[in-house]
Design a protein around this motif. Structure first.
Motif, PDB file in Angstrom:
ATOM      1  N   ASP A 292       0.896  -1.272  -0.049  1.00  0.00           N
ATOM      2  CA  ASP A 292       0.072  -0.070   0.103  1.00  0.00           C
ATOM      3  C   ASP A 292       0.948   1.244   0.014  1.00  0.00           C
ATOM      4  OD1 ASP A 292      -2.611   1.532   0.233  1.00  0.00           O
ATOM      5  OD2 ASP A 292      -1.960   1.827   2.503  1.00  0.00           O
ATOM      6  N   LYS A 294       0.268   4.421   0.597  1.00  0.00           N
ATOM      7  CA  LYS A 294       0.317   5.453   1.710  1.00  0.00           C
ATOM      8  C   LYS A 294       0.507   4.949   3.323  1.00  0.00           C
ATOM      9  CE  LYS A 294      -3.433   7.844   4.040  1.00  0.00           C
ATOM     10  NZ  LYS A 294      -5.164   7.579   4.117  1.00  0.00           N
ATOM     11  N   THR A 295       0.168   3.401   3.295  1.00  0.00           N
ATOM     12  CA  THR A 295       0.929   3.086   4.726  1.00  0.00           C
ATOM     13  C   THR A 295       1.943   2.284   4.823  1.00  0.00           C
ATOM     14  OG1 THR A 295      -0.635   1.132   4.443  1.00  0.00           O
ATOM     15  CG2 THR A 295      -1.795   3.085   5.688  1.00  0.00           C
ATOM     16  N   TYR A 311      -8.655  -5.527   4.586  1.00  0.00           N
ATOM     17  CA  TYR A 311      -7.950  -4.689   5.382  1.00  0.00           C
ATOM     18  C   TYR A 311      -6.467  -4.880   5.497  1.00  0.00           C
ATOM     19  CZ  TYR A 311      -7.882  -9.044   8.399  1.00  0.00           C
ATOM     20  OH  TYR A 311      -7.674 -10.390   8.982  1.00  0.00           O
ATOM     21  N   ASP A 346       7.366   1.363   9.581  1.00  0.00           N
ATOM     22  CA  ASP A 346       6.768   2.689   9.942  1.00  0.00           C
ATOM     23  C   ASP A 346       5.119   2.339  10.042  1.00  0.00           C
ATOM     24  OD1 ASP A 346       9.128   4.040   9.968  1.00  0.00           O
ATOM     25  OD2 ASP A 346       8.900   4.850   8.240  1.00  0.00           O
ATOM     26  N   GLY A 347       4.603   1.747   8.796  1.00  0.00           N
ATOM     27  CA  GLY A 347       3.198   1.495   8.946  1.00  0.00           C
ATOM     28  C   GLY A 347       2.638   0.612  10.025  1.00  0.00           C
ATOM     29  N   THR A 350       2.864   2.955  13.137  1.00  0.00           N
ATOM     30  CA  THR A 350       1.885   4.191  13.353  1.00  0.00           C
ATOM     31  C   THR A 350       0.437   3.657  13.034  1.00  0.00           C
ATOM     32  OG1 THR A 350       2.510   4.764  10.978  1.00  0.00           O
ATOM     33  CG2 THR A 350       3.924   5.745  12.747  1.00  0.00           C
ATOM     34  N   GLN A 351       0.294   2.725  12.450  1.00  0.00           N
ATOM     35  CA  GLN A 351      -1.114   2.546  11.986  1.00  0.00           C
ATOM     36  C   GLN A 351      -1.766   1.444  12.796  1.00  0.00           C
ATOM     37  OE1 GLN A 351      -2.515   4.459   9.280  1.00  0.00           O
ATOM     38  NE2 GLN A 351      -0.669   5.527   9.322  1.00  0.00           N
ATOM     39  N   LEU A 352      -0.885   0.515  13.004  1.00  0.00           N
ATOM     40  CA  LEU A 352      -1.517  -0.802  13.708  1.00  0.00           C
ATOM     41  C   LEU A 352      -0.917  -1.006  15.269  1.00  0.00           C
ATOM     42  CD1 LEU A 352      -0.987  -3.547  10.924  1.00  0.00           C
ATOM     43  CD2 LEU A 352      -3.144  -1.832  11.405  1.00  0.00           C
ATOM     44  N   ASP A 365      -5.492  -5.687  14.208  1.00  0.00           N
ATOM     45  CA  ASP A 365      -5.802  -6.146  12.918  1.00  0.00           C
ATOM     46  C   ASP A 365      -4.817  -7.266  12.286  1.00  0.00           C
ATOM     47  OD1 ASP A 365      -7.758  -4.372  12.738  1.00  0.00           O
ATOM     48  OD2 ASP A 365      -6.616  -2.918  11.562  1.00  0.00           O
TER      49      ASP A 365
END
Length: 410
Positions: A292, A294-295, A311, A346-347, A350-352, A365
């Motif tokens: 992805d 973006k992430t 997801y 990084d994803g 920061t995201q998960l 997730d």
């Protein structure tokens, strides 16, 4: 007066017995729980240490990983505790080595018998925890570890195979190879044959990758399907190719990790080494197309990013971050893969990632489990994969996360 005295004595006796009982209850709680409360996690700690200390704090005994209630010989423990052993090499905190050893020692009897393990099921998942035993045997020269490794090697010798020589995933999954099985069996097999047999079976290790590469690769995307049924009899199997219908990121993650870990045992001049490096480059270059933008993460069903219910998934993303980073560090992959691995990491952070006030961390997730066939029946459809339950800090994410953090020195 005497009745008052009697009541007073009864009350005193009751108090003493209650106090004794409460002491007894406290004493029966596992001693390690107290230790786990002492674990402190610094904000400045590396991500690998943060995750390892989180697991030790939440699961005071290593067998408790994955919320296990009793000790069990299982692949998730092999995955996570291998990461602990790798962490110990970089940061020799004695607690890490002791935690991993605690698992092997509770499951390997004095005579080398492996508790809860059943050889006659020929379940390739059961091989991977054997990787922990090389370290224990090397350090202690205790024969029970050697006997346990020989038992697992005996399973590989008798493991049912496809007509062209690929290991079945389990005795009950006849004529089927799954990508998961490459990670479960091949790194142990490669290390065993190099350590004890002068590498005589490395061609057979390579054969397993050759078979899955030949049969499970999709010519359009270059990705590999989760499973392949040689006889094309399973309802999930494509009637022409025998492949399952979808690309599952964790299955591809098992495969990529299997390659970078098995390659540790292939000398550069071995005739199959370049071939395996080629497979790694193929799978990673095609996976990179589905990262992805973006992430930096990957979707549960790898090639269907925008579709309903799909997801960004924690375990596959952790596995790819590790395989990309290790592949680049070892020189198997071009340097750009280190950048892609850092982006994925990084994803993840920061995201998960959730960080609790006590410093413990949680990857969210994460698909808890997915397979093919069995009861209840798993059809490998898109809907099946996106609707499997999720589990925070599932070991299939935490182990590879530690390994990725180590390779990236994060």
């Amino acid at each position: 007066m005497s009745s008052i005295k009697t009541n007073t004595l009864k009350a005193a006796a009751l108090f003493v017995s209650l106090a004794f009982l409460s002491c007894k209850t406290t004493a029966q709680e596992p001693a390690k729980t107290v230790e786990s409360q002492k674990i402190e996690i610094s904000k400045e700690a590396k991500w690998s240490d943060k995750m390892a200390l989180t697991l030790m704090k939440r699961h005071p005994e290593a067998y408790m990983i994955d919320n296990a209630k009793a000790p069990k010989w299982d692949y998730v423990h092999g995955l996570v505790l291998f990461a602990f052993e790798e962490l110990y090499k970089k940061n020799p905190d004695p607690r890490y080595a002791a935690y991993a050893k605690g698992y092997t020692d509770i499951l390997i009897e004095k005579d080398g018998t492996i508790k809860t393990y059943e050889l006659d099921k020929y379940n390739i998942d059961m091989i991977v925890s054997g990787r922990l035993l090389f370290t224990q045997y090397e350090k202690t020269k205790d024969n029970r570890y050697l006997v346990a490794m020989q038992t697992l090697k005996k399973q590989l010798e008798g493991q049912p195979r496809t007509s062209s020589g690929g290991f079945w995933h389990k005795q009950m999954y006849t004529n089927q190879m799954w990508l998961d099985g490459l990670y479960m069996g091949e790194p142990f097999y490669a290390q065993y044959t190099v350590t004890f047999e002068n590498g005589k079976n490395l061609n057979d290790v390579a054969k397993q990758f050759e078979e899955i590469q030949l049969h499970a690769t999709d010519p359009k995307t270059g990705l590999l399907y989760h499973g392949w049924d040689e006889k094309k009899l399973m309802p999930w199997a494509n009637k022409e190719t025998g492949n399952s219908p979808n690309f599952w990121s964790r299955a591809l993650g098992w495969y990529a990790m299997a390659l970078v870990d098995a390659l540790d045992y292939f000398p550069k001049d071995h005739p199959k080494q370049k071939e395996l490096v080629g497979y790694l480059n193929n799978v990673c270059s095609n996976l990179a197309k589905f990262q992805d933008p973006k992430t930096g993460l990957w979707y549960q069903v790898t090639d269907k990013g925008g579709e309903k219910g799909n997801y960004l998934e924690g375990s596959g993303s952790s596995m790819f971050a590790y395989a990309f980073a290790k592949g680049a560090n070892k020189g198997y992959l071009p340097a750009k893969y280190k950048k892609l691995a850092n982006k994925a990491f990084d994803g993840l952070t920061t995201q998960l990632m959730k960080v609790d006030p006590d410093g413990t961390i949680t990857i969210t997730d994460v698909c808890a489990v997915a397979g093919l066939g069995g009861t209840p029946y798993r059809d490998g459809s898109y809907e099946y994969y996106v609707n499997e339950r999720k589990q925070d800090n599932d070991p299939k994410a935490t182990g590879p996360f530690i390994l990725a953090a180590l390779e990236l020195n994060r």
